[in-house]
Design a protein around this motif. Sequence first.
Motif, PDB file in Angstrom:
ATOM      1  N   GLU A 153       9.505  34.137  42.469  1.00 59.91           N
ATOM      2  CA  GLU A 153       8.538  33.137  42.027  1.00 59.91           C
ATOM      3  C   GLU A 153       7.131  33.493  42.491  1.00 59.91           C
ATOM      4  O   GLU A 153       6.146  33.340  41.747  1.00 59.91           O
ATOM      5  CB  GLU A 153       8.939  31.756  42.557  1.00 59.91           C
ATOM      6  N   GLY A 190       4.160  34.179  40.070  1.00 60.94           N
ATOM      7  CA  GLY A 190       3.123  33.162  40.116  1.00 60.94           C
ATOM      8  C   GLY A 190       3.503  31.891  39.397  1.00 60.94           C
ATOM      9  O   GLY A 190       2.617  31.143  38.945  1.00 60.94           O
ATOM     10  N   VAL A 191       4.810  31.634  39.249  1.00 63.22           N
ATOM     11  CA  VAL A 191       5.284  30.411  38.588  1.00 63.22           C
ATOM     12  C   VAL A 191       6.471  29.861  39.360  1.00 63.22           C
ATOM     13  O   VAL A 191       7.137  30.565  40.126  1.00 63.22           O
ATOM     14  CB  VAL A 191       5.724  30.675  37.125  1.00 63.22           C
ATOM     15  N   THR A 192       6.746  28.575  39.163  1.00 59.55           N
ATOM     16  CA  THR A 192       7.954  27.965  39.719  1.00 59.55           C
ATOM     17  C   THR A 192       9.073  28.065  38.685  1.00 59.55           C
ATOM     18  O   THR A 192       8.909  27.617  37.540  1.00 59.55           O
ATOM     19  CB  THR A 192       7.705  26.486  40.075  1.00 59.55           C
ATOM     20  N   LEU A 193      10.163  28.675  39.077  1.00 58.17           N
ATOM     21  CA  LEU A 193      11.303  28.852  38.167  1.00 58.17           C
ATOM     22  C   LEU A 193      12.343  27.767  38.344  1.00 58.17           C
ATOM     23  O   LEU A 193      12.990  27.342  37.375  1.00 58.17           O
ATOM     24  CB  LEU A 193      11.950  30.223  38.397  1.00 58.17           C
ATOM     25  N   THR A 211      12.676  24.984  35.389  1.00 57.37           N
ATOM     26  CA  THR A 211      11.409  24.610  34.769  1.00 57.37           C
ATOM     27  C   THR A 211      11.332  25.257  33.389  1.00 57.37           C
ATOM     28  O   THR A 211      12.185  26.067  33.007  1.00 57.37           O
ATOM     29  CB  THR A 211      10.224  25.076  35.619  1.00 57.37           C
ATOM     30  N   GLU A 212      10.296  24.905  32.638  1.00 58.46           N
ATOM     31  CA  GLU A 212      10.120  25.526  31.326  1.00 58.46           C
ATOM     32  C   GLU A 212       9.970  27.040  31.475  1.00 58.46           C
ATOM     33  O   GLU A 212      10.552  27.819  30.710  1.00 58.46           O
ATOM     34  CB  GLU A 212       8.903  24.935  30.627  1.00 58.46           C
ATOM     35  N   ALA A 213       9.191  27.461  32.488  1.00 64.33           N
ATOM     36  CA  ALA A 213       9.044  28.901  32.744  1.00 64.33           C
ATOM     37  C   ALA A 213      10.367  29.509  33.175  1.00 64.33           C
ATOM     38  O   ALA A 213      10.697  30.643  32.799  1.00 64.33           O
ATOM     39  CB  ALA A 213       7.975  29.121  33.819  1.00 64.33           C
ATOM     40  N   TYR A 224      12.315  32.614  31.404  1.00 67.03           N
ATOM     41  CA  TYR A 224      12.610  33.826  32.165  1.00 67.03           C
ATOM     42  C   TYR A 224      14.118  34.102  32.186  1.00 67.03           C
ATOM     43  O   TYR A 224      14.553  35.243  32.015  1.00 67.03           O
ATOM     44  CB  TYR A 224      12.075  33.693  33.593  1.00 67.03           C
TER      45      TYR A 224
END
Length: 298
Positions: free
Chosen positions: A40, A44-47, A58-60, A64
């Motif tokens: 993560e 640079g995103v919250t998974l 999450t949406e990301a 992924y």
Amino acid sequence: MDFNEAAVFVKVVQAGSFSAAARQLQLPTSTVSTRVARLEQRLGVTLLQRTTRRLNLTEAGRAYFAHASIGLGYLLEAEAALDAARQKPQGRLRVTAPADLGDSLLAGLVQRLQQQHPALEVELILTDRYMDLVAEGIDAAIRTGELRDSSLIAKPLGMARWAMFASRAYLASSPRLQQPQDLNQHRCLQFSPMGRDGWTLRRGEDIMTIPLTGSTMANSIGIVRNMALNGQGVALLPTYICKTELAIGSLERVLPQWQAQADPVHLVYPRQRFMPPKLLALIDMAQAELRPWFSDPA
């Protein structure tokens, strides 16, 4: 890029929790959590949103996972393909075949298969029931007749032809056989699954059904053959189990221009991207060993 981090993330999502993924990966739960956190941070995103009861993508994280799981699957398949190429045939090979195919035929196939591959275990399942290979964990099947399942890969082995046979001693002491109707003067030995009322015989375009009365019946093809060898009558038998007896003269073909049904024989197995070495060994051996038995008797 650290593929281990991506692989751990995919496993966490598939397992449903960090602890379940840790057990499957045989890693400490803290290590699993750290690798997902590093992933993560790198992206640079919250998974994953973590709560005390469950994990939520999450949406990301969903995007992924959708791509990473496919890529990881291809990597695992690539490794499996290389491993399969290096491995020798081993483990248990489960094969099903019709009960009347012939004990000596299959026993010889298994013997030579295990002589070449000593680490291979073979389980033969002889049954007339149509088994679902995938659902019942069967590696391959030998089947006669028209194939019903088009999803299976089929390797042709030849034809199973049925014809009439008798011993020399029986023929020498019995009325002469010149045409199918003469069978009414003979003791007929009948394999009951082929029909109980008569024999349907073919010669080119000619088809004739000979009613049988007072015949001897058995549901074992081996017993019917043994009765013919003992001089007990004329038997309708598959030519592939009589080749040895024909060669040494203990059985003779009766009315050789006439035969009963002829069914195609195939080795079938489920479609799969990478075949295990044990299945490849069976395919090669079956084609080499069985095709001569199912060749045209002429």
